[in-house]
Design an enzyme around this catalytic site. Structure first.
Site, PDB file in Angstrom:
ATOM      1  N   ASN A   9      34.621  32.222  43.383  1.00  0.00           N
ATOM      2  CA  ASN A   9      33.800  32.712  44.042  1.00  0.00           C
ATOM      3  C   ASN A   9      33.622  33.997  43.814  1.00  0.00           C
ATOM      4  O   ASN A   9      34.617  34.913  43.916  1.00  0.00           O
ATOM      5  CB  ASN A   9      34.477  32.578  45.537  1.00  0.00           C
ATOM      6  CG  ASN A   9      33.326  33.591  46.661  1.00  0.00           C
ATOM      7  OD1 ASN A   9      32.547  33.936  46.206  1.00  0.00           O
ATOM      8  ND2 ASN A   9      33.984  33.970  47.549  1.00  0.00           N
ATOM      9  N   LYS A  11      31.926  36.462  44.587  1.00  0.00           N
ATOM     10  CA  LYS A  11      31.224  37.343  45.361  1.00  0.00           C
ATOM     11  C   LYS A  11      30.261  38.253  45.001  1.00  0.00           C
ATOM     12  O   LYS A  11      29.449  37.976  43.995  1.00  0.00           O
ATOM     13  CB  LYS A  11      32.702  38.166  46.318  1.00  0.00           C
ATOM     14  CG  LYS A  11      33.639  37.464  46.394  1.00  0.00           C
ATOM     15  CD  LYS A  11      34.783  38.068  47.228  1.00  0.00           C
ATOM     16  CE  LYS A  11      35.824  37.298  47.226  1.00  0.00           C
ATOM     17  NZ  LYS A  11      36.819  37.576  48.201  1.00  0.00           N
ATOM     18  N   HIS A  97      32.500  31.254  54.538  1.00  0.00           N
ATOM     19  CA  HIS A  97      33.494  32.297  53.909  1.00  0.00           C
ATOM     20  C   HIS A  97      33.939  33.188  55.044  1.00  0.00           C
ATOM     21  O   HIS A  97      33.043  33.661  55.950  1.00  0.00           O
ATOM     22  CB  HIS A  97      33.089  32.954  52.399  1.00  0.00           C
ATOM     23  CG  HIS A  97      34.027  33.441  51.934  1.00  0.00           C
ATOM     24  ND1 HIS A  97      34.546  34.814  52.312  1.00  0.00           N
ATOM     25  CD2 HIS A  97      34.787  33.101  50.847  1.00  0.00           C
ATOM     26  CE1 HIS A  97      35.500  34.869  51.483  1.00  0.00           C
ATOM     27  NE2 HIS A  97      35.740  34.117  50.668  1.00  0.00           N
ATOM     28  N   GLU A  99      34.206  36.367  54.684  1.00  0.00           N
ATOM     29  CA  GLU A  99      33.454  37.507  54.625  1.00  0.00           C
ATOM     30  C   GLU A  99      32.013  37.206  55.567  1.00  0.00           C
ATOM     31  O   GLU A  99      31.518  38.271  55.855  1.00  0.00           O
ATOM     32  CB  GLU A  99      33.383  38.101  53.082  1.00  0.00           C
ATOM     33  CG  GLU A  99      34.767  38.439  52.786  1.00  0.00           C
ATOM     34  CD  GLU A  99      35.027  38.363  51.352  1.00  0.00           C
ATOM     35  OE1 GLU A  99      33.914  37.988  50.480  1.00  0.00           O
ATOM     36  OE2 GLU A  99      36.257  38.352  50.861  1.00  0.00           O
ATOM     37  N   GLU A 169      41.627  29.194  53.663  1.00  0.00           N
ATOM     38  CA  GLU A 169      41.755  30.615  53.372  1.00  0.00           C
ATOM     39  C   GLU A 169      42.185  31.536  54.364  1.00  0.00           C
ATOM     40  O   GLU A 169      41.374  31.816  55.333  1.00  0.00           O
ATOM     41  CB  GLU A 169      40.354  30.948  52.899  1.00  0.00           C
ATOM     42  CG  GLU A 169      39.931  30.092  51.537  1.00  0.00           C
ATOM     43  CD  GLU A 169      38.829  31.079  50.682  1.00  0.00           C
ATOM     44  OE1 GLU A 169      39.079  31.226  49.569  1.00  0.00           O
ATOM     45  OE2 GLU A 169      37.987  31.687  51.098  1.00  0.00           O
ATOM     46  N   GLY A 175      41.933  38.689  49.049  1.00  0.00           N
ATOM     47  CA  GLY A 175      41.789  40.150  48.137  1.00  0.00           C
ATOM     48  C   GLY A 175      43.027  40.939  48.657  1.00  0.00           C
ATOM     49  O   GLY A 175      42.824  42.045  48.231  1.00  0.00           O
ATOM     50  N   SER A 215      44.294  35.052  47.382  1.00  0.00           N
ATOM     51  CA  SER A 215      45.116  35.797  46.323  1.00  0.00           C
ATOM     52  C   SER A 215      45.813  34.676  45.221  1.00  0.00           C
ATOM     53  O   SER A 215      46.996  34.965  44.939  1.00  0.00           O
ATOM     54  CB  SER A 215      46.135  36.463  46.927  1.00  0.00           C
ATOM     55  OG  SER A 215      45.445  37.655  47.519  1.00  0.00           O
TER      56      SER A 215
HETATM   57  C1  PEP Z   1      37.948  34.272  48.309  1.00  0.00           C
HETATM   58  O1  PEP Z   1      37.256  35.247  48.281  1.00  0.00           O
HETATM   59  O2  PEP Z   1      37.509  33.012  48.624  1.00  0.00           O
HETATM   60  C2  PEP Z   1      39.298  34.211  48.024  1.00  0.00           C
HETATM   61  C3  PEP Z   1      40.280  33.521  48.132  1.00  0.00           C
HETATM   62  O3  PEP Z   1      39.434  35.765  47.317  1.00  0.00           O
HETATM   63  P1  PEP Z   1      40.807  36.257  46.432  1.00  0.00           P
HETATM   64  O4  PEP Z   1      41.313  35.265  45.358  1.00  0.00           O
HETATM   65  O5  PEP Z   1      40.420  37.391  45.833  1.00  0.00           O
HETATM   66  O6  PEP Z   1      42.020  36.401  47.519  1.00  0.00           O
END
Ligand code: PEP
Length: 256
Positions: A9, A11, A97, A99, A169, A175, A215
């Site tokens: 992803n 973003k 997601h 976000e 998630e 992040g 992460s």
């Molecule tokens: C994500 O945005 O779906 C995500 C898991 O981000 P990160 O790997 O940066 O934590």
């Protein structure tokens, strides 16, 4: 046995030129390594979809979008339709997601509308669920995830559910550099699979692929994905460099 799926992803990162560079490097790396037992998907920003599609043509890299609206066309300024995503070469779409939920007001009900449209259009949805830190601390992780899954999948058939991907998630892990432990991830993934069994039956629950996201990095990916109910990863930050994303794909492969 479920095939692992690793999706990046991106973003709101990468201009067109940067996107083309990144996916070219990724394609070269994937061509070297024996990772053909893993589905690999990249989800760039909308403007990058077509140039990325052109680079990955003829490779096994799949293309996904990060969001989609549920109407077919019309006066919806700033939105994008399933038909547009298909015409840009997408097979996958990330929906719900955290976000999108946090900054753009998405709810389980609007995720459900998008999901139905994705299925109707023939796109494979990657539906994201996960608890916030205060919800985990309050001991309501499973209750939160259950509502997200039940409401997100309202009116979805078992045949449709079978084809989809769920990404667990935990919001506190996205992040932040703090991943869920493999045991924490497995616990929630198992819970989701048991919930799917109640909703759709055992066969469907066993077929649905559940990715972990939050992460994921080259050094924690193998352990997370070795858990029995963790069927791959949804990767944010570490998908922005070909080397780290490739290492995560390798960690998912039994052949490398
Ligand atoms: C994500 O945005 O779906 C995500 C898991 O981000 P990160 O790997 O940066 O934590």
């Amino acid at each position: 046995m479920r095939r692992k799926i690793v999706a990046g992803n991106w973003k709101m990162n990468k201009t067109v030129d940067e996107a083309v560079d990144l996916v070219r490097s990724l394609k070269e790396k994937l061509a070297q390594g024996p990772v053909d037992d893993v589905d690999v998907v990249v989800c760039p920003p909308f403007v990058d979809l077509v140039p990325v599609r052109d680079v990955i043509a003829g490779s096994k890299i799949g293309l996904g979008a990060q969001n989609m609206y549920w109407e077919d066309a019309g006066a919806y300024t700033g939105e994008i339709s399933a038909g547009m995503l298909l015409s840009a070469g997408c097979s996958y779409v990330i929906l719900g997601h955290s976000e999108r939920r946090q900054y753009f007001g998405e709810t389980n009900a609007t995720v459900n509308k998008r999901l139905k449209k994705a299925f109707a259009a023939g796109l494979t949805p990657i539906m994201c669920v996960g608890e916030r830190l205060e919800q985990r601390q309050a001991g309501i992780t499973q209750a939160v995830v259950e509502i997200q899954v039940r409401e997100g999948l309202a009116d979805i058939t078992a045949d449709q559910a079978k084809q989809m991907i769920i990404a667990y998630e935990p919001v506190w892990a996205i992040g932040t550099g703090v991943n869920a432990t493999p045991e924490q991830a497995q616990e929630v993934h198992r819970f989701i699979r048991e919930l799917l069994a109640k909703m759709f039956g055992e066969d469907t629950a066993e077929a649905v692929r559940i990715q972990y996201g939050g992460s994921v990095k080259p050094d924690n990916a193998a352990e997370l994905m070795s858990q029995p109910d963790v069927d791959g990863a949804l990767v944010g930050g570490a998908s922005l460099k070909a080397e780290s994303f490739y290492e995560i794909v390798r960690a998912a492969s039994q052949r490398s």
